[in-house]
Design a protein around this motif. Structure first.
Motif, short mmCIF file in Angstrom:
data_model
loop_
_atom_site.label_atom_id
_atom_site.label_comp_id
_atom_site.label_asym_id
_atom_site.label_seq_id
_atom_site.Cartn_x
_atom_site.Cartn_y
_atom_site.Cartn_z
N SER A 13 -23.36 20.52 36.55
CA SER A 13 -22.80 19.55 37.30
C SER A 13 -22.95 19.48 38.96
O SER A 13 -22.92 18.35 39.36
N ALA A 14 -22.89 20.73 39.77
CA ALA A 14 -23.51 20.47 40.66
C ALA A 14 -24.55 20.00 40.82
O ALA A 14 -24.79 19.19 41.87
N GLU A 109 -7.20 26.34 34.97
CA GLU A 109 -6.30 27.70 34.22
C GLU A 109 -7.64 28.08 33.39
O GLU A 109 -7.79 29.50 33.38
N ASP A 110 -7.71 27.43 32.67
CA ASP A 110 -9.54 27.93 31.72
C ASP A 110 -11.03 28.25 32.43
O ASP A 110 -11.29 29.54 31.85
N SER A 111 -11.17 27.96 33.31
CA SER A 111 -12.13 28.60 34.24
C SER A 111 -11.86 29.98 34.90
O SER A 111 -13.27 30.04 35.24
N TYR A 112 -10.82 30.07 35.51
CA TYR A 112 -10.66 31.25 36.29
C TYR A 112 -11.50 31.84 35.26
O TYR A 112 -12.30 33.12 36.51
N ALA A 113 -11.68 32.47 34.45
CA ALA A 113 -12.61 33.60 34.11
C ALA A 113 -13.59 33.12 33.88
O ALA A 113 -15.02 34.14 34.04
N TYR A 114 -14.32 32.31 34.46
CA TYR A 114 -16.62 32.13 34.15
C TYR A 114 -16.29 32.20 35.91
O TYR A 114 -17.35 31.37 36.17
N THR A 115 -15.64 32.34 36.40
CA THR A 115 -15.90 32.20 38.06
C THR A 115 -16.20 33.80 39.10
O THR A 115 -16.57 34.39 39.59
N GLY A 119 -20.72 32.36 43.41
CA GLY A 119 -21.26 30.98 43.83
C GLY A 119 -20.85 29.59 43.15
O GLY A 119 -20.33 28.75 43.60
N ILE A 120 -19.78 30.36 42.47
CA ILE A 120 -19.28 29.66 41.33
C ILE A 120 -18.15 29.72 40.90
O ILE A 120 -17.40 30.47 41.32
N LYS A 121 -17.75 28.19 41.81
CA LYS A 121 -15.84 27.77 41.20
C LYS A 121 -15.58 27.57 40.60
O LYS A 121 -15.59 26.36 39.70
#
Length: 142
Positions: A13-14, A109-115, A119-121
């Motif tokens: 994505s980045a 909400e699902d993505s917070y666990a992967y941050t 550098g990944i938000k």
């Protein structure tokens, strides 16, 4: 989606946002988009996107045929509008205010666990997931 997949997806994505995305990465995003579509969208829009999902008849207005987005827009796939419809910034008249979930918020909400990786938000992961869905929908146009 595994942590490794989420991190790879955020990187894709980045990279896409910087204009450095190569064609094979778009194909990878399409595969991720299809998996996300099947998990989150197919119940209403149907496995092939034709608007005939198992719960489609429960709505006052049947979900649209997502395979005809370009056809209904003079042959041009409405990329930005589709992205905004998925992330919740664009209201879809037929959806009313509550029938279609605002996936941007749920994906975040699902993505917070992967941050946990520096550098990944969460927002970058969300953007990647939505882009993958949009690329998938673009690929199924008739």
């Amino acid at each position: 989606m595994s942590l490794k997949s989420q991190l790879a997806f955020a990187l894709v994505s980045a990279t896409a946002s910087l204009g450095l995305l190569a064609a094979p990465a778009v194909a990878q995003e399409t595969l991720i988009g299809k998996a996300s579509f099947m998990e989150n969208c197919a119940v209403c829009h149907g496995a092939d996107g034709a608007g005939d999902g198992p719960v489609a008849d429960l709505f006052a207005q049947k979900p649209g045929n997502l395979k005809h987005l370009a056809k209904n827009n003079n042959g041009v796939f409405p990329f930005s509008e589709v992205y905004q419809a998925i992330d919740g910034r664009r209201e879809i008249k037929g959806h009313g205010s509550t029938e279609m979930p605002v996936w941007g918020g749920l994906f975040k909400e699902d993505s917070y666990a992967y941050t946990v990786h520096p550098g990944i938000k969460a927002e970058e992961i969300v953007q990647g997931r939505i882009l993958a869905l949009v690329y998938y929908l673009q690929g199924i146009q008739e």
